[in-house]
Design a protein around this motif. Structure first.
Motif, PDB file in Angstrom:
ATOM      1  N   GLU A  46       0.827  -1.203   0.000  1.00 34.66           N
ATOM      2  CA  GLU A  46       0.000   0.000   0.000  1.00 34.66           C
ATOM      3  C   GLU A  46       0.863   1.256   0.000  1.00 34.66           C
ATOM      4  OE1 GLU A  46      -2.556  -0.296   3.304  1.00 34.66           O
ATOM      5  OE2 GLU A  46      -3.830  -1.879   2.454  1.00 34.66           O
ATOM      6  N   ILE A  47       1.980   1.214   0.773  1.00 39.05           N
ATOM      7  CA  ILE A  47       2.874   2.378   0.807  1.00 39.05           C
ATOM      8  C   ILE A  47       3.505   2.607  -0.567  1.00 39.05           C
ATOM      9  CG2 ILE A  47       4.987   3.301   1.826  1.00 39.05           C
ATOM     10  CD1 ILE A  47       4.252   1.765   4.391  1.00 39.05           C
ATOM     11  N   LEU A  48       3.976   1.514  -1.207  1.00 38.86           N
ATOM     12  CA  LEU A  48       4.595   1.650  -2.526  1.00 38.86           C
ATOM     13  C   LEU A  48       3.588   2.131  -3.564  1.00 38.86           C
ATOM     14  CD1 LEU A  48       6.830  -1.568  -2.581  1.00 38.86           C
ATOM     15  CD2 LEU A  48       7.570   0.788  -2.245  1.00 38.86           C
TER      16      LEU A  48
ATOM     17  N   LYS B  45      11.127  16.853  -6.947  1.00 36.28           N
ATOM     18  CA  LYS B  45      10.445  17.099  -5.669  1.00 36.28           C
ATOM     19  C   LYS B  45      10.564  15.873  -4.795  1.00 36.28           C
ATOM     20  CE  LYS B  45       7.250  20.487  -7.580  1.00 36.28           C
ATOM     21  NZ  LYS B  45       5.864  20.851  -7.794  1.00 36.28           N
ATOM     22  N   GLU B  46       9.446  15.541  -4.076  1.00 37.86           N
ATOM     23  CA  GLU B  46       9.459  14.435  -3.138  1.00 37.86           C
ATOM     24  C   GLU B  46       9.571  13.120  -3.860  1.00 37.86           C
ATOM     25  OE1 GLU B  46       6.491  16.627   0.042  1.00 37.86           O
ATOM     26  OE2 GLU B  46       5.957  14.745  -0.937  1.00 37.86           O
ATOM     27  N   GLY B  47       9.836  12.060  -3.057  1.00 36.11           N
ATOM     28  CA  GLY B  47       9.939  10.713  -3.609  1.00 36.11           C
ATOM     29  C   GLY B  47      11.340  10.438  -4.063  1.00 36.11           C
ATOM     30  N   ASP B  48      11.488   9.366  -4.858  1.00 35.83           N
ATOM     31  CA  ASP B  48      12.798   8.978  -5.349  1.00 35.83           C
ATOM     32  C   ASP B  48      13.348  10.022  -6.301  1.00 35.83           C
ATOM     33  OD1 ASP B  48      12.442   6.799  -3.831  1.00 35.83           O
ATOM     34  OD2 ASP B  48      11.689   5.562  -5.484  1.00 35.83           O
ATOM     35  N   GLY B  49      12.487  10.618  -7.164  1.00 36.78           N
ATOM     36  CA  GLY B  49      12.923  11.686  -8.052  1.00 36.78           C
ATOM     37  C   GLY B  49      13.654  11.226  -9.264  1.00 36.78           C
ATOM     38  N   GLU B  50      13.845   9.925  -9.488  1.00 36.52           N
ATOM     39  CA  GLU B  50      14.627   9.453 -10.620  1.00 36.52           C
ATOM     40  C   GLU B  50      13.923   9.736 -11.926  1.00 36.52           C
ATOM     41  OE1 GLU B  50      15.347   5.418  -9.900  1.00 36.52           O
ATOM     42  OE2 GLU B  50      16.616   5.713  -8.150  1.00 36.52           O
ATOM     43  N   SER B  51      12.613   9.475 -11.976  1.00 38.17           N
ATOM     44  CA  SER B  51      11.887   9.664 -13.222  1.00 38.17           C
ATOM     45  C   SER B  51      11.839  11.128 -13.605  1.00 38.17           C
ATOM     46  CB  SER B  51      10.489   9.100 -13.088  1.00 38.17           C
ATOM     47  OG  SER B  51       9.827   9.763 -12.048  1.00 38.17           O
ATOM     48  N   THR B  52      11.648  12.019 -12.602  1.00 38.33           N
ATOM     49  CA  THR B  52      11.551  13.443 -12.914  1.00 38.33           C
ATOM     50  C   THR B  52      12.918  13.986 -13.346  1.00 38.33           C
ATOM     51  OG1 THR B  52      11.876  13.893 -10.581  1.00 38.33           O
ATOM     52  CG2 THR B  52       9.618  13.762 -11.354  1.00 38.33           C
ATOM     53  N   LYS B  53      14.003  13.536 -12.706  1.00 39.66           N
ATOM     54  CA  LYS B  53      15.332  14.004 -13.105  1.00 39.66           C
ATOM     55  C   LYS B  53      15.673  13.566 -14.513  1.00 39.66           C
ATOM     56  CE  LYS B  53      17.343  14.243  -8.482  1.00 39.66           C
ATOM     57  NZ  LYS B  53      18.382  13.729  -7.599  1.00 39.66           N
ATOM     58  N   SER B  54      15.341  12.334 -14.856  1.00 42.67           N
ATOM     59  CA  SER B  54      15.615  11.864 -16.217  1.00 42.67           C
ATOM     60  C   SER B  54      14.834  12.677 -17.231  1.00 42.67           C
ATOM     61  CB  SER B  54      15.267  10.383 -16.324  1.00 42.67           C
ATOM     62  OG  SER B  54      13.889  10.218 -16.070  1.00 42.67           O
ATOM     63  N   THR B  55      13.623  13.014 -16.896  1.00 43.04           N
ATOM     64  CA  THR B  55      12.820  13.833 -17.809  1.00 43.04           C
ATOM     65  C   THR B  55      13.477  15.192 -18.011  1.00 43.04           C
ATOM     66  OG1 THR B  55      10.868  12.721 -17.002  1.00 43.04           O
ATOM     67  CG2 THR B  55      10.533  14.772 -18.185  1.00 43.04           C
ATOM     68  N   LYS B  56      13.981  15.757 -16.931  1.00 47.22           N
ATOM     69  CA  LYS B  56      14.646  17.050 -17.028  1.00 47.22           C
ATOM     70  C   LYS B  56      15.895  16.961 -17.894  1.00 47.22           C
ATOM     71  CE  LYS B  56      16.704  20.676 -14.183  1.00 47.22           C
ATOM     72  NZ  LYS B  56      17.025  21.106 -12.830  1.00 47.22           N
TER      73      LYS B  56
END
Length: 647
Positions: free
Chosen positions: A462-464, A554-565
């Motif tokens: 549930e957390i994931l 932002k929050e979370g692991d941030g890997e997907s957002t950094k790759s997008t950037k």
């Protein structure tokens, strides 16, 4: 206050109309008169010291009590009823007790006393009938006194309607006088029996008034008695099941005579022994806290005797007592059979139950009052060999009264008391262990461990899932922002392309003036390109920071957002490098064309060519320049097309 008020209402009129009775027992009447006056005075003193409720708070302050009583109408009536009107005896004579008629004003205290008694008595219907009969008795008594006074005024024995002549020994005694008048008044009010017809006007008026009063008396008697009977019937219907409906059902269907007899005996047992099996419906009108207190006082001692409920907190037991349901079993009726699924437990309050074998004859044990059974079946204890099924046959020996507690009610109550639930399950395991009915195996322990792990994994899952949902939202937001930035860059590139042809035309005009002007134009163009590139980079950086000036990550692991950037920045850098290549190619070709043009302007000295005249030279040079200009325009158009293809 009942005694002095009733005394005055009965005796004053009796002594006034039956003068012989008043004179014969004068010392007794005077003693009772002043004793009632003393009780009136004591009642006033008690009223002064009687507290009252002000917004639910009992007021006991004597100053407030005096002020409230002295300013009330009750004090005025009490004071008038105690005025010393007995001094009028000196004026009218001792044989006129009518001077004490002011004592009748205390009738309101009699009504108050009777109302309070009605709320406190255990038999309110009987008390209502008794109160009605007292009122009717007083009314008939007053009417009898008026009849005797009217007969005395008209003359005893003057006709058949009035009282006979008192000179006759048969009608001379005081007892006969009163009883005859009371009987005659009763005949008039009840309208049952024959009585002499009136002969005079006074007699007709008296009979007319009595008959009108009799109608009201008869209506009140019938109405009150009807209400009492209806109330008794409703009480029986609430307290006990409706036997008439069951009888009608049995008559309409073919039911064996034995079964009908058992049902009739069951109803008879309920009525004779006053067994109430609808407690919840009877107490439904009371608030929940009063119902709880009643149930606690009635059933808590019985419930506390159950082994699994011993040492439980009181609040849990108070919730459970409201769930107890009374049941009555007939002789020979089975309470439960072996192998049945247990849905409730039982507590014996009266009677005896036998634990019998499958043949129904052999008895293993006898359960009496305060015993209980079936408590384990309502608890879902893992490892129970019986599987929540009954392990014995239990049959009622005689009429037995039991309380049942259902499994659903226990589950609802224990849902609010998790600690008590664990405590009860642990006690149930101990009981099963003593009985040898509990299975403790490794498989069960492993199953419990696996169940614990599954619960832990479900919580992690549930957390994931929550984190994944948040990252998906952030990714979608980043994609929208990147798409918006790319569209803006395309728009800016298109704007730059529209400006390039105008700048090139101006540059050609500057080159026509000479080599120095062309070099200056190239420098200005290079500086402009550098400024545009710097501005473009600033815009890209500004847009990359987002609308609020914060980083995309932002929050979370941030890997997907950094790759997008990173992808977006790579795209922007690729666009910038493409623009730079386009500009460099254009500048390089322009430099080559400038060199070729310079070489063409100078005449070839080394090849021994002759010097042409200036006019021809100018014409040739002009023609060459026009041809070279057309070639340059064509080459520029081609280069522009190639640049667009590269973009």
């Amino acid at each position: 206050m009942i005694f002095p008020i009733v005394y005055n209402w009965v005796i004053i009129i009796l002594r006034t109309c039956f003068t012989t009775i008043g004179l014969s027992y004068r010392p007794v009447w005077l003693t009772l008169d002043y004793l009632s006056d003393l009780m009136y005075l004591v009642d006033m003193i008690i009223n002064v010291h009687t507290g009252y409720l002000d917004q639910g708070i009992l007021v006991k302050d004597l100053t407030h009590l005096k002020k409230r009583y002295l300013h009330s109408k009750h004090f005025l009536l009490d004071l008038i009823s105690l005025l010393p009107t007995d001094f009028l005896y000196f004026v009218f004579g001792i044989e006129t007790p009518l001077v004490r008629i002011n004592r009748l004003l205390r009738i309101s205290r009699l009504d108050e006393a009777l109302d309070r008694m009605e709320t406190r008595t255990s038999y309110p219907n009987t008390f209502r009938i008794s109160k009605l009969m007292i009122y009717i008795f007083v009314l008939i008594h007053w009417n009898a006194c008026f009849y005797f006074a009217l007969s005395s005024y008209m003359g005893f024995g003057s006709d058949l309607w009035v009282y006979p002549n008192v000179s006759e020994p048969e009608f001379a005694s005081m007892r006969r006088q009163y009883f005859y008048c009371f009987w005659f008044s009763t005949l008039i009010f009840t309208t049952v029996g024959d009585f002499p017809e009136p002969q005079r006007e006074e007699e007709h008026l008296f009979m007319t008034a009595d008959l009108l009063i009799a109608v009201l008396v008869f209506a009140s008697v019938v109405g009150n008695v009807g209400d009492v009977i209806t109330s008794l019937r409703d009480r029986d219907n609430v307290f006990f099941p409706n036997h008439e409906l069951v009888k009608a059902y049995l008559r309409s269907h073919v039911i064996s005579k034995e079964l009908r007899q058992r049902i009739n005996n069951w109803y008879q047992h309920l009525y004779i022994n006053k067994k109430i099996i609808r407690e919840n419906e009877i107490l439904q009108q009371l608030p929940i806290h009063l119902r709880t207190e009643i149930a606690v006082s009635v059933h808590l001692p019985t419930l506390s005797k159950v082994t699994i409920f011993q040492s439980c907190e009181k609040s849990l037991l108070e919730e459970l007592v409201l769930k107890l349901t009374p049941q009555v079993f007939s002789p020979g009726e089975y309470v439960c059979r072996k192998g049945d699924v247990g849905h409730e437990m039982y507590i014996i309050t009266n009677g005896k139950l036998a634990v019998v074998a499958d043949d129904g004859v052999t008895e293993y044990a006898v359960l009496s009052e305060s015993n209980f059974f079936g408590e384990i079946s309502i608890l879902n204890i893992k490892g129970n060999k019986s599987g929540n099924r009954r392990t014995a046959n239990i049959r009622s020996i005689g009429y037995s009264d039991l309380f049942s507690l259902s499994k659903e009610d226990l589950t609802d109550v224990l849902s609010e008391f998790p600690a008590a639930k664990r405590h009860l399950e642990e006690k149930g395991r101990q009981i099963l262990t003593k009985m040898g009915m509990l299975e403790e195996t490794r498989d069960q322990e492993e199953a419990e461990k696996v169940e614990t792990k599954i619960n832990r994994l479900e919580s992690h899952l549930e957390i994931l899932q929550t984190k994944l949902a948040r990252l998906m939202v952030e990714l979608e937001s980043s994609n929208h922002k990147a798409q918006a930035r790319i569209e803006q860059l395309e728009w800016e590139v298109a704007a730059l392309e529209t400006q390039l042809p105008k700048d090139e035309m101006e540059g050609e005009q500057g080159r026509g003036e000479g080599v120095g002007g062309e070099v200056g134009w190239e420098r200005e163009e290079a500086e402009g390109e550098e400024e545009e590139e710097q501005g473009l980079e600033a815009k890209v950086k500004k847009q990359g920071q987002g609308e609020d000036g914060n980083d995309v990550t932002k929050e979370g692991d941030g890997e997907s957002t950094k790759s997008t950037k990173d992808d977006v920045e790579g795209t922007v850098e690729g666009d910038k490098s493409a623009l730079k290549d386009l500009y460099n190619q254009g500048n390089k070709k322009e430099d080559d064309e400038g060199k070729n043009r310079k070489g063409d302007d100078r005449p070839g000295k080394g090849d021994g060519a002759e010097i042409e005249p200036e006019d021809e030279k100018e014409e040739k040079s002009g023609g060459r320049e026009s041809e070279e200009g057309r070639e340059r325009d064509e080459e520029k158009m081609g280069e522009k097309g190639e640049g667009q293809k590269k973009e």
